[in-house]
Design a protein around this motif. Structure first.
Motif, PDB file in Angstrom:
ATOM      1  N   VAL A   1       4.766   1.036   1.149  1.00  0.00           N
ATOM      2  CA  VAL A   1       5.700   1.554   0.146  1.00  0.00           C
ATOM      3  C   VAL A   1       5.353   3.031  -0.039  1.00  0.00           C
ATOM      4  CG1 VAL A   1       6.172  -0.580  -1.108  1.00  0.00           C
ATOM      5  CG2 VAL A   1       4.141   0.746  -1.685  1.00  0.00           C
ATOM      6  N   MET A   2       6.299   3.814  -0.524  1.00  0.00           N
ATOM      7  CA  MET A   2       6.006   5.242  -0.624  1.00  0.00           C
ATOM      8  C   MET A   2       4.988   5.530  -1.716  1.00  0.00           C
ATOM      9  SD  MET A   2       7.374   6.347   1.897  1.00  0.00           S
ATOM     10  CE  MET A   2       7.119   8.115   1.821  1.00  0.00           C
ATOM     11  N   CYS A   3       5.014   4.741  -2.781  1.00  0.00           N
ATOM     12  CA  CYS A   3       4.127   5.007  -3.913  1.00  0.00           C
ATOM     13  C   CYS A   3       3.842   3.682  -4.584  1.00  0.00           C
ATOM     14  CB  CYS A   3       4.827   5.957  -4.890  1.00  0.00           C
ATOM     15  SG  CYS A   3       3.923   6.249  -6.419  1.00  0.00           S
ATOM     16  N   SER A   4       2.673   3.562  -5.190  1.00  0.00           N
ATOM     17  CA  SER A   4       2.383   2.289  -5.861  1.00  0.00           C
ATOM     18  C   SER A   4       3.368   2.069  -7.010  1.00  0.00           C
ATOM     19  CB  SER A   4       0.940   2.255  -6.359  1.00  0.00           C
ATOM     20  OG  SER A   4       0.724   3.272  -7.307  1.00  0.00           O
ATOM     21  N   GLY A   5       3.923   3.165  -7.533  1.00  0.00           N
ATOM     22  CA  GLY A   5       4.910   3.041  -8.603  1.00  0.00           C
ATOM     23  C   GLY A   5       6.225   2.455  -8.121  1.00  0.00           C
TER      24      GLY A   5
ATOM     25  N   ALA B   1      -2.024  -1.725  -3.958  1.00  0.00           N
ATOM     26  CA  ALA B   1      -2.994  -0.638  -3.900  1.00  0.00           C
ATOM     27  C   ALA B   1      -2.327   0.690  -3.627  1.00  0.00           C
ATOM     28  CB  ALA B   1      -4.034  -0.928  -2.823  1.00  0.00           C
ATOM     29  N   GLY B   2      -2.862   1.718  -4.263  1.00  0.00           N
ATOM     30  CA  GLY B   2      -2.311   3.057  -4.078  1.00  0.00           C
ATOM     31  C   GLY B   2      -3.350   4.097  -4.439  1.00  0.00           C
ATOM     32  N   CYS B   3      -2.868   5.281  -4.699  1.00  0.00           N
ATOM     33  CA  CYS B   3      -3.758   6.406  -4.967  1.00  0.00           C
ATOM     34  C   CYS B   3      -4.527   6.237  -6.266  1.00  0.00           C
ATOM     35  CB  CYS B   3      -2.949   7.689  -5.101  1.00  0.00           C
ATOM     36  SG  CYS B   3      -1.832   7.991  -3.758  1.00  0.00           S
ATOM     37  N   ASN B   4      -5.568   7.023  -6.378  1.00  0.00           N
ATOM     38  CA  ASN B   4      -6.232   7.174  -7.660  1.00  0.00           C
ATOM     39  C   ASN B   4      -5.292   7.914  -8.601  1.00  0.00           C
ATOM     40  OD1 ASN B   4      -8.969   6.130  -7.354  1.00  0.00           O
ATOM     41  ND2 ASN B   4      -9.067   7.635  -5.700  1.00  0.00           N
TER      42      ASN B   4
ATOM     43  N   ASP C   1      -4.449  11.473  -7.684  1.00  0.00           N
ATOM     44  CA  ASP C   1      -4.087  11.842  -6.316  1.00  0.00           C
ATOM     45  C   ASP C   1      -2.632  11.579  -5.967  1.00  0.00           C
ATOM     46  OD1 ASP C   1      -6.700  12.476  -5.954  1.00  0.00           O
ATOM     47  OD2 ASP C   1      -7.243  10.581  -5.004  1.00  0.00           O
ATOM     48  N   CYS C   2      -1.927  10.869  -6.817  1.00  0.00           N
ATOM     49  CA  CYS C   2      -0.602  10.386  -6.433  1.00  0.00           C
ATOM     50  C   CYS C   2       0.313  11.531  -6.005  1.00  0.00           C
ATOM     51  CB  CYS C   2       0.024   9.623  -7.599  1.00  0.00           C
ATOM     52  SG  CYS C   2       1.729   9.159  -7.304  1.00  0.00           S
ATOM     53  N   TYR C   3       0.949  11.328  -4.880  1.00  0.00           N
ATOM     54  CA  TYR C   3       1.865  12.306  -4.323  1.00  0.00           C
ATOM     55  C   TYR C   3       3.023  12.566  -5.281  1.00  0.00           C
ATOM     56  CZ  TYR C   3       4.752  14.353  -0.590  1.00  0.00           C
ATOM     57  OH  TYR C   3       5.509  15.180   0.181  1.00  0.00           O
ATOM     58  N   TYR C   4       3.351  11.565  -6.061  1.00  0.00           N
ATOM     59  CA  TYR C   4       4.459  11.697  -7.018  1.00  0.00           C
ATOM     60  C   TYR C   4       3.914  11.839  -8.441  1.00  0.00           C
ATOM     61  CZ  TYR C   4       6.607   9.805  -2.841  1.00  0.00           C
ATOM     62  OH  TYR C   4       6.973   9.598  -1.541  1.00  0.00           O
ATOM     63  N   LEU C   5       2.713  12.305  -8.549  1.00  0.00           N
ATOM     64  CA  LEU C   5       2.042  12.642  -9.801  1.00  0.00           C
ATOM     65  C   LEU C   5       1.555  11.459 -10.613  1.00  0.00           C
ATOM     66  CD1 LEU C   5       4.322  15.597 -10.889  1.00  0.00           C
ATOM     67  CD2 LEU C   5       2.249  15.646  -9.514  1.00  0.00           C
ATOM     68  N   ASP C   6       2.475  10.608 -11.101  1.00  0.00           N
ATOM     69  CA  ASP C   6       1.959   9.578 -11.997  1.00  0.00           C
ATOM     70  C   ASP C   6       2.416   8.171 -11.630  1.00  0.00           C
ATOM     71  OD1 ASP C   6       4.510  10.120 -12.621  1.00  0.00           O
ATOM     72  OD2 ASP C   6       4.195  10.581 -14.728  1.00  0.00           O
ATOM     73  N   GLY C   7       2.641   7.957 -10.343  1.00  0.00           N
ATOM     74  CA  GLY C   7       2.995   6.612  -9.882  1.00  0.00           C
ATOM     75  C   GLY C   7       1.983   5.551 -10.297  1.00  0.00           C
ATOM     76  N   PRO C   8       0.687   5.822 -10.163  1.00  0.00           N
ATOM     77  CA  PRO C   8      -0.292   4.785 -10.512  1.00  0.00           C
ATOM     78  C   PRO C   8      -0.197   4.343 -11.973  1.00  0.00           C
ATOM     79  CG  PRO C   8      -1.333   6.493  -9.197  1.00  0.00           C
ATOM     80  CD  PRO C   8       0.048   6.979  -9.510  1.00  0.00           C
ATOM     81  N   VAL C   9       0.167   5.277 -12.848  1.00  0.00           N
ATOM     82  CA  VAL C   9       0.293   4.905 -14.262  1.00  0.00           C
ATOM     83  C   VAL C   9       1.443   3.912 -14.411  1.00  0.00           C
ATOM     84  CG1 VAL C   9       0.738   5.797 -16.575  1.00  0.00           C
ATOM     85  CG2 VAL C   9      -0.487   7.196 -14.907  1.00  0.00           C
TER      86      VAL C   9
ATOM     87  N   CYS D   1       0.831  -1.196   0.000  1.00  0.00           N
ATOM     88  CA  CYS D   1       0.000   0.000   0.000  1.00  0.00           C
ATOM     89  C   CYS D   1       0.865   1.246   0.000  1.00  0.00           C
ATOM     90  CB  CYS D   1      -0.876   0.032   1.247  1.00  0.00           C
ATOM     91  SG  CYS D   1      -1.976  -1.372   1.354  1.00  0.00           S
ATOM     92  N   CYS D   2       0.469   2.197  -0.824  1.00  0.00           N
ATOM     93  CA  CYS D   2       1.255   3.426  -0.874  1.00  0.00           C
ATOM     94  C   CYS D   2       0.985   4.247   0.368  1.00  0.00           C
ATOM     95  CB  CYS D   2       0.967   4.222  -2.139  1.00  0.00           C
ATOM     96  SG  CYS D   2      -0.304   5.449  -1.959  1.00  0.00           S
ATOM     97  N   ASN D   3       2.014   4.896   0.834  1.00  0.00           N
ATOM     98  CA  ASN D   3       1.979   5.653   2.077  1.00  0.00           C
ATOM     99  C   ASN D   3       0.873   6.704   2.112  1.00  0.00           C
ATOM    100  OD1 ASN D   3       3.186   6.675   4.595  1.00  0.00           O
ATOM    101  ND2 ASN D   3       3.670   8.460   3.343  1.00  0.00           N
ATOM    102  N   TRP D   4       0.645   7.337   0.957  1.00  0.00           N
ATOM    103  CA  TRP D   4      -0.172   8.547   0.985  1.00  0.00           C
ATOM    104  C   TRP D   4      -1.656   8.286   0.836  1.00  0.00           C
ATOM    105  CZ3 TRP D   4       2.934  12.331   2.525  1.00  0.00           C
ATOM    106  CH2 TRP D   4       4.311  12.155   2.303  1.00  0.00           C
ATOM    107  N   CYS D   5      -2.013   7.188   0.215  1.00  0.00           N
ATOM    108  CA  CYS D   5      -3.455   6.930   0.065  1.00  0.00           C
ATOM    109  C   CYS D   5      -3.910   5.638   0.718  1.00  0.00           C
ATOM    110  CB  CYS D   5      -3.849   6.953  -1.409  1.00  0.00           C
ATOM    111  SG  CYS D   5      -4.131   8.641  -1.970  1.00  0.00           S
ATOM    112  N   THR D   6      -3.531   4.510   0.177  1.00  0.00           N
ATOM    113  CA  THR D   6      -4.135   3.275   0.672  1.00  0.00           C
ATOM    114  C   THR D   6      -3.674   2.933   2.086  1.00  0.00           C
ATOM    115  OG1 THR D   6      -4.247   2.567  -1.601  1.00  0.00           O
ATOM    116  CG2 THR D   6      -4.718   0.919   0.055  1.00  0.00           C
TER     117      THR D   6
HETATM  118  S1  FES Z   1       1.729   8.183  -3.747  1.00  0.00           S
HETATM  119 FE1  FES Z   1       0.039   6.835  -3.733  1.00  0.00          FE
HETATM  120  S2  FES Z   1       0.247   5.922  -5.684  1.00  0.00           S
HETATM  121 FE2  FES Z   1       1.867   7.386  -5.749  1.00  0.00          FE
END
Ligand code: FES
Ligand SMILES: Cc1cc2nc3c(=O)[nH]c(=O)nc-3n(C[C@H](O)[C@H](O)[C@H](O)COP(=O)(O)OP(=O)(O)OC[C@H]3O[C@@H](n4cnc5c(N)ncnc54)[C@H](O)[C@@H]3O)c2cc1C
Ligand code: SF4
Ligand code: SF4
Lengths: 381, 142, 662
Positions: free
Chosen positions: B40-44, B65-68, B71-79, B12-17
């Protein structure tokens, strides 16, 4: 097995410390810290701990260049392989490329009780038969495909080309849905547990299928079945590389190919060449295709240079330099295409061409193609 | 025989999930204890090997799982995570694993309830599927 | 990895944890794990005595790695990091695991919750084993600011910062600042004259002691990162002596060579030596080298300007020997305010732009209504007569899948502005062809209402074509606007004398170049991407680089100004802090492992990795001031050369491998 026995087994104690190995080793050429001679010296001094925790132990390409030149016939690659068994038992492994994904997949494949979905790529345009006495070994190609899709390497194209070739010779081979990795990498990384499971599994399914001849387009699988399996399992069938098979058919059946206009050069894969001594068969196949002009590189046959990585381990800056050096050699021939007959050679060469930063290194772009694909093109249709 | 209790590892990413799971906690939304979260810091940041290693070490299911997307703190980690996940899915599919054992979700920090629901669904589904078909390799656990 | 001495601390959190998890058992279990030398449970780990346990154990038991199992690290990781630091241990040698929010609060079965807590602690112990001390670094911030683009956005930002008495370098590509706003005649919805409100600001910029204006200049190279950028600016040669020119304009009068004026949208001519418009800042002439016959002939022909310049600002020396200058600047932050381009409607053939004389774009019409413009502010057709009827076509190139999907935000309003002016100045009939009227700003709806009452005809429909092929007597000699009136559901043909196209605002044609120069990212529509559309609208993925005005998206002047002020505030807050704290858990490259493939460079959103050649071998290097530690590069790297500190593969794999008891 302990270090002493390994030294005995691989004739390491005959080492003259002449350094021929280090002078021929493609890694030593670029990595000043790597020397086969020094490794051997450590072993002979009995520095077992240092040796098995030295991560350069996993750098050796086991390309057999040194062994062929050694005046005392020391089997350094075998020494490495066996010492890696000790290292692996102590929890060591090299630096896995691709984060160890490929090693992990093999481990999971070995330890899984379920049916793989290996053949979803398979199109109906090829004829196969469950009762054939010839089997085409597909190996890990289905797994390589997604991992290397960005380079892009399409290992399954080689599988398809091989099927096309066999079909055109009137052979409808068996492709076995339950086949697993041959275990080559596990073996050479010292992971004997995984290797044994795989060897036993493959031997069993092949026995059950009753095939008489097993054809490979991957020299690693071929080498493993031909030279290593017999030490662990019983196989009652003939094994062959597709280039050998083609060369044979050229003679017996007077195969004819369509013209393909191409100036090519040829990379001898280590396992096919130095490990098994097959240098002529692929060249014979090339010579039989009208329009193909083969221009050889500076280092060929026994002197050929490895594609730079083995077992997806310690694929580092030196590995890259080896590949770049080899590609420069290939380009220097003026050929438009570099032919190999190993899916891994192709992968490693293509990976070495990736230059996605703004600043680029030396220009090493050249088309790389498997012999099977070239032949399939020459068959047409 | 005791009922089979599937083991789930969730990245799970730190900032959302991860925060969503925290919220599930502060709001006392109950879910089965079968899941263990790796922050993890980001789903990416999720490497395919993390997921494979989870299976190697005995997981029956894995959640990434991570941000939508926005919403990603690092902009495009989910992509980037999606691209990684697509390859990973192909690989475990070829291995023969049931697709349901591997799940990708985007759960925002406010969706504690969604996190709990996803875990419940996974546990239920995995109970039906039974244990993952991998025998744990000797010495695999570091 | 010898010498690991791990201390484990399990928190009761009153009954919050201890009510569901048998914390004593967890602590006892932890004591059995390899390398664990102390394992304790305590009522409230976050309390002072709780933290003291850690500090004392560091000193007395020599522990060098700490695991705290309590609440969420999002809540107290920092607390325990500080405790470690106070105890003399590097704060990054802590692993904080969550047995409250993720365990005791969400599970009911005590035995199962205890087992889970044990697993989490076991995994944390495995992971902390690999933790390495990290250094939190700081870097100073250079208080100088670079502003790129001298439109209203750039000027406003520059003034805000300079008024705080910080040095600003304002780089403008054109001979004068002013941007598009100085081309406008009157501005909606208040209809105040653009020149009247803008020229005082331009003058202020020109004279401000804290602004160094580099007009007729372009940024060529940017290196470094937040706090310390190094910038190279090319000051283009004007072929005159700027220090002597007083802007009297005599040379311009005498110069015999003409081309269409850019400022006047080609509706008037300018000379080879010129000041683009009367109130230009800086008020000096510029020579168009390609047009100047003296320069082109190597000094053999013409030379009128030399003869007539009393200030001696133009000499054979300046004309023949002047060359571009490179100015090097050092700044701590950069504001990019490069504005927009007007969409070229000639790519939409059915509107007849460039085919028919009296089809104009918005900016052309602005020049026509402007009192200082080519017609002296009279709305005239090409033949010098006044139009009797005018059509205004909205959404030309906007809200159109074939060109730009987005709404350009200002066209409805300036369309209304034109309707008003035409009515006011000529009394002609005005037709507005619109899809939707978007009048969302302050005073906009009121303006719309006021205009609607002036007898303007609003036709809701996208215009199919503008043609001069008449089918009735009445249409002869006119431009006929063909559209469907979607409210009536019937086709209409409206014969008019003049057509004004409300052309879209689009990203600058060189936006890709500017983006790569400043490390900006572009959206699908071409404009620059903000760090977060809602919550960080002027920051960009590159720290220390901000965007303002129409380079980010089409917007009107009030919004542009507000955004410019926001960007200035960002830069000022950096200056006032004076330093930046760098993320410690960032990417690092093992050079022996790296193959220089550039996959990291390609995937990083923040432009932190760069592949460079070191002794002929390509390797990646990480700019730690740019790296955010997101970890994407480490996934992309095929060789394992990149790892993220504190989140290394080794650490995560150790943790994952220990979560499940087998
Ligand atoms: S910080 Fe949550 S997916 Fe990048
Ligand atoms: C026809 C029309 C009518 C309008 N009417 C109104 C109105 O009535 N009211 C209203 O509020 N808004 C109106 N607008 C919108 C208004 O023009 C913009 O809101 C405003 O001009 C945006 O200012 P800016 O500084 O962001 O961009 P710009 O005005 O485009 O300024 C950008 C500046 O940057 C310079 N530049 C560009 N690239 C570089 C580079 N690489 N290096 C150095 N310098 C560079 C340019 O030369 C220019 O000076 C209208 C727009 C149009 C098209
Ligand atoms: S992705 Fe890895 S190997 Fe490639 S340049 Fe970056 S660090 Fe080096
Ligand atoms: S960790 Fe993220 S921000 Fe840092 S270099 Fe890698 S991709 Fe870029």
């Amino acid at each position: 097995m302990n270090l002493y026995e390994i030294i005995q087994d691989t004739k390491t104690h005959y080492c003259l410390e002449c350094g021929k190995c280090s002078s021929i080793c493609p890694i030593s050429r670029y990595d000043p810290q790597y020397s086969p001679r020094v490794m051997i010296e450590d072993a002979l001094f009995g520095f077992e701990e240092e040796l098995i925790h030295n991560h350069k132990l996993f750098s050796c390409l086991t390309c057999y260049a040194c062994q062929l030149k050694c005046p005392s016939d020391v089997d350094y690659p075998l020494f490495i392989r066996k010492t890696r068994e000790l290292a692996a038992a102590a929890g060591e492994h090299g630096d896995y490329a691709h984060s160890g994904t490929l090693q992990s997949l093999v481990g999971l494949m070995a330890r899984s009780s379920i049916k793989q979905r290996r053949f979803e790529w398979f199109s109906n345009s090829y004829r196969t038969s469950e009762s054939s006495d010839v089997m085409l070994f597909i190996g890990c190609s289905p797994y390589f495909e997604p991992v290397f899709e960005d380079i892009p390497v399409r290992t399954l194209d080689i599988a398809e080309a091989s099927l096309k070739i066999l079909n055109s010779l009137g052979i409808e081979p068996l492709v076995h849905p339950d086949e697993k990795c041959c275990g080559h990498d596990a073996l050479w990384l010292g992971d004997m547990e995984t290797f044994r499971i795989l060897a036993e599994h493959n031997a069993a399914i092949i026995k059950e299928s009753g095939v008489k001849k097993l054809i490979f387009f991957c020299p690693e699988g071929y080498r493993t079945f031909k030279l290593d399996y017999p030490n662990y399992v019983k196989l009652d069938c003939e094994v062959m590389h597709i280039s050998e098979f083609l060369a044979q058919r050229l003679e017996t059946e007077g195969l004819r190919f369509n013209e393909v206009k191409k100036k090519v050069t040829y990379q001898d894969p280590c396992r096919l060449g130095r490990h098994l001594g097959i240098y002529d068969a692929p060249r014979k196949v090339l010579a039989s295709i009208p329009g193909i002009e083969l221009v050889e590189m500076e280092h060929i046959r026994e002197d050929s240079i490895c594609c730079g990585t083995s077992c997806f381990t310690n694929c580092d800056s030196y590995s890259k330099q080896i590949r770049v050096g080899r590609l420069v050699e290939a380009k220097a021939t003026g050929a438009e295409t570099l032919i190999t007959s190993c899916p891994k050679c192709q992968t490693h060469f293509k990976c070495a061409m990736v230059a996605r930063g703004e600043e680029k290194g030396p220009e090493v772009e050249i088309e790389v193609m498997d012999l099977a694909n070239l032949v399939a093109n020459a068959i047409g249709g | 025989m005791a009922e089979f209790e599937p083991q789930i590892i969730a990245f799970c990413c730190n900032w959302c999930t991860y925060a969503a799971a925290d919220l599930a906690g502060t709001s006392r939304v109950h879910y089965p204890p079968n899941v263990k979260i790796v922050r993890v810091m980001c789903s990416g940041m999720v490497n395919p090997i993390y997921v494979l290693k989870a299976f190697e070490s005995g997981a029956d299911g894995v959640l990434v799982a991570g941000c939508n997307l926005v919403d990603c703190y690092y902009l495009d980690g989910p992509v980037k995570c999606d691209a990684m996940f697509a390859i990973l899915k192909k690989l475990v599919h070829i291995l023969g694993l049931e697709d349901e054992r591997l799940r990708r979700e985007m759960i925002s920090a406010s969706e504690g309830v969604v996190f709990a629901r996803v875990v419940e669904e996974m546990v239920e589904g995995l109970k039906k599927l039974g244990p993952a078909p991998f025998k744990v390799k000797k010495g695999a656990v570091v | 990895m010898e010498g690991r001495r791990i201390g484990v601390y399990v928190c009761h959190c009153g009954l919050n944890i201890a009510g569901t998890v048998d914390v004593e058992e967890v602590a006892k279990y932890a004591a059995t794990l390899p390398s664990v030398v102390v394992s304790r449970d305590y009522h409230y780990m976050c309390s002072d005595p709780g933290q003291a346990l850690i500090k004392d154990d560091i000193k007395e038991c020599g522990i060098n790695r700490v695991v705290v199992a309590s609440c969420s690290p999002r809540m107290h990781e920092l607390t325990f990091r500080n405790a470690c630091q106070d105890g003399g241990l590097n704060p990054y040698l802590l692993e904080h695991t969550n047995i409250r929010e993720h365990c005791s609060w969400v599970h009911e079965d005590k035995a199962a919750a205890t087992e889970k807590a044990k697993a989490l602690v076991r995994a944390a112990v495995k992971r902390v084993y690999y933790h390495e001390p990290l250094e939190v670094k700081e870097a100073p911030v250079n208080p100088n600011v670079l502003v790129v683009g001298g439109g209203i956005a750039g000027m406003q930002a520059a003034l805000d910062i300079a008024n705080g008495e910080h040095q600003v370098y304002l780089v403008e590509r054109e001979p004068s600042i002013g941007g598009h706003m100085i081309q406008l005649d009157r501005t909606f919805p208040t209809l105040d004259c653009s020149e009247c409100i803008l020229t005082p600001k331009m003058a202020e910029v020109g004279h401000h002691p804290f602004i160094e204006l580099l007009a007729y200049s372009e940024v060529e190279e940017v290196s470094g990162s937040i706090g310390q950028f190094k910038v190279k600016v090319r000051k283009k040669a004007r072929y005159i002596d700027e220090s002597k020119c007083v802007g009297c304009g005599v040379c311009e009068e005498k110069c015999p060579w003409k081309v269409p004026s850019e400022f006047e949208m080609g509706l008037a001519m300018r000379k080879a030596i010129y000041i683009p418009f009367a109130q230009a800042i800086p008020n000096v002439v510029t020579i168009d080298k390609d047009l100047c016959v003296y320069i082109q002939s190597g000094g053999k022909k013409c030379g009128a300007c030399i003869k007539f310049c009393e200030a001696n600002a133009v000499t054979p020396e300046t004309l023949l020997n002047q060359s571009d200058q490179i100015v090097e600047l050092e700044v701590g932050s950069i504001i990019v305010a490069t504005g927009y381009d007007q969409f070229d409607p000639s790519v939409v053939p059915q509107y007849g732009y460039k085919k028919y004389d009296n089809v104009l774009t918005g900016l052309e019409f602005e020049r026509i209504t402007c009192a200082a413009g080519p017609t002296g502010g009279k709305i005239l057709l090409k033949d010098g007569t006044e139009p009797e009827n005018v059509a205004i076509i909205h959404c030309v190139g906007s809200r159109d899948q074939n060109y730009h999907e987005y709404c350009s935000r200002v066209c409805c309003m300036y369309g209304l502005k034109y309707a008003y002016l035409i009515k006011e100045l000529t009394g002609a009939d005005v037709y507005e062809f619109y899809i939707d009227m978007r009048c969302f700003g302050e005073g906009f709806e009121e303006f719309y209402k006021r205009i609607s009452e002036e007898g303007i005809k609003f036709i809701r429909g996208k215009v199919a074509k503008v043609t001069d092929v008449a089918i009735t007597e009445e249409e002869k000699g006119k431009l006929i606007v063909v559209a469907e009136d979607t409210l009536l559901g019937s086709m209409v043909r409206v014969p008019v004398d003049m057509v004004i196209l409300c052309a879209a605002l689009e990203s600058r044609s060189d936006a890709d170049k500017v983006a790569s120069l400043f490390g900006l990212n572009r959206r699908a529509d071409g404009f620059f991407l903000a760090r977060h559309v809602k919550l960080d609208p002027v920051a960009t993925p590159t720290d220390g680089i901000f965007i303002a005005g129409c380079c980010e998206a089409p917007r009107d002047i009030p919004d542009t100004v507000a955004q410019a002020e926001a960007a200035a505030a960002k830069a000022l807050s950096l200056i006032s802090k004076g330093k930046i704290t760098l993320e410690a858990a960032v990417a690092t490259v093992d050079e022996a492992q790296c193959q220089g493939c550039g996959r990291c460079e390609e995937i990083c959103t923040f432009h932190a990795p760069k592949v460079i050649s070191k002794n002929g071998v390509m390797v990646s290097t990480i700019n730690e001031t740019l790296c955010k530690g997101c970890g994407a590069c480490a996934v992309a790297c095929p060789t394992g050369a990149i790892s993220i500190r504190h989140f290394t593969q080794e650490e995560i794999l150790a943790q994952v491998g220990a979560l499940i008891e087998v």
